[in-house]
Design an enzyme around this catalytic site. Structure first.
Site, short mmCIF file in Angstrom:
data_model
loop_
_atom_site.label_atom_id
_atom_site.label_comp_id
_atom_site.label_asym_id
_atom_site.label_seq_id
_atom_site.Cartn_x
_atom_site.Cartn_y
_atom_site.Cartn_z
N GLY A 46 -0.42 -22.05 3.03
CA GLY A 46 -1.51 -22.86 3.55
C GLY A 46 -1.43 -24.27 2.99
CD GLN A 51 -3.14 -28.41 -0.63
OE1 GLN A 51 -3.26 -27.71 0.35
NE2 GLN A 51 -2.55 -28.00 -1.75
CB CYS A 92 -3.29 -24.41 -5.45
SG CYS A 92 -3.66 -25.87 -4.46
CG LEU A 93 1.76 -25.34 -1.78
CD1 LEU A 93 2.02 -25.79 -0.35
CD2 LEU A 93 3.03 -24.80 -2.41
CG HIS A 134 -6.56 -21.74 -1.41
ND1 HIS A 134 -6.24 -21.35 -2.71
CD2 HIS A 134 -5.99 -22.96 -1.25
CE1 HIS A 134 -5.50 -22.30 -3.27
NE2 HIS A 134 -5.35 -23.28 -2.42
CD GLU A 135 -5.01 -23.94 2.41
OE1 GLU A 135 -5.14 -25.17 2.21
OE2 GLU A 135 -4.28 -23.22 1.69
CG HIS A 138 -7.34 -27.41 -0.77
ND1 HIS A 138 -7.17 -28.02 -1.99
CD2 HIS A 138 -6.44 -26.40 -0.74
CE1 HIS A 138 -6.21 -27.41 -2.66
NE2 HIS A 138 -5.74 -26.41 -1.94
NI NI Z 1 -4.29 -25.06 -2.46
#
Ligand code: NI
Length: 169
Positions: A46, A51, A92-93, A134-135, A138
């Site tokens: 995701g 991000q 998380c990226l 999660h997204e 963000h």
């Molecule tokens: Ni994330």
């Protein structure tokens, strides 16, 4: 399509409340393509627009169940139903090198627009439910770490700070 740089924890754009997408034009479609490319390359399941530094309410998800691609685009998503409990490790990226279990809902229902501008209602269980939560987190400037209790959160952010000192960020 182009790979975009993923911004990391500490960048203020990740704490922004993102703005609604007003119009799904060529630029937005290119952004969506870039987000998928960047997410698959990372690799991740995701990615939210902030991000890659774009503070818009837009996220892409692909949990690739059974190794098969199933891309999901969420434009202006709204979580409308949450049920059940999960407590699983998340990452998380934007916080590389850090995984921790957090409480989530086992089922999530999301209303959004797809890339054609049509309203869609999506439901997810398990990993997909977590990805929806999660997204969408963000997009309101929250990290998964923020879903932990205060004490655990302080410990997690301490670990992230220590990690940042010894790794390129
Ligand atoms: Ni994330």
């Amino acid at each position: 399509m182009a790979l975009r740089k993923i911004v990391k924890h500490g960048d203020p754009v990740l704490r922004r409340k993102c703005l609604a997408v007003k119009q799904i034009d060529k630029e937005i479609l290119r952004l969506i393509d870039d987000m998928f490319e960047t997410m698959y390359d990372a690799p991740g399941i995701g990615l939210a627009a902030n991000q890659i530094g774009v503070p818009l309410r837009l996220a892409v998800i692909d949990i690739q169940e059974n190794g098969k691609k199933s891309p999901i685009v969420l434009i202006n998503p709204k979580v409308v139903e949450l049920k059940g409990r999960l407590f699983e490790e998340e990452g998380c990226l934007s916080i590389p090198g850090f995984l921790a279990p957090v409480k989530r809902y086992a089922f999530a229902k999301v209303e959004a627009l797809n890339e054609k501008g049509f309203p869609v209602t999506l439901t997810g269980e398990g990993l997909l439910s977590r990805a929806f939560q999660h997204e969408t987190d963000h997009l309101i400037g929250k990290f998964f770490v923020d879903r932990a209790s205060l004490l655990k959160r302080l410990r997690m952010y301490g670990a992230i700070r220590r990690y940042k000192k010894t790794h390129p960020w």
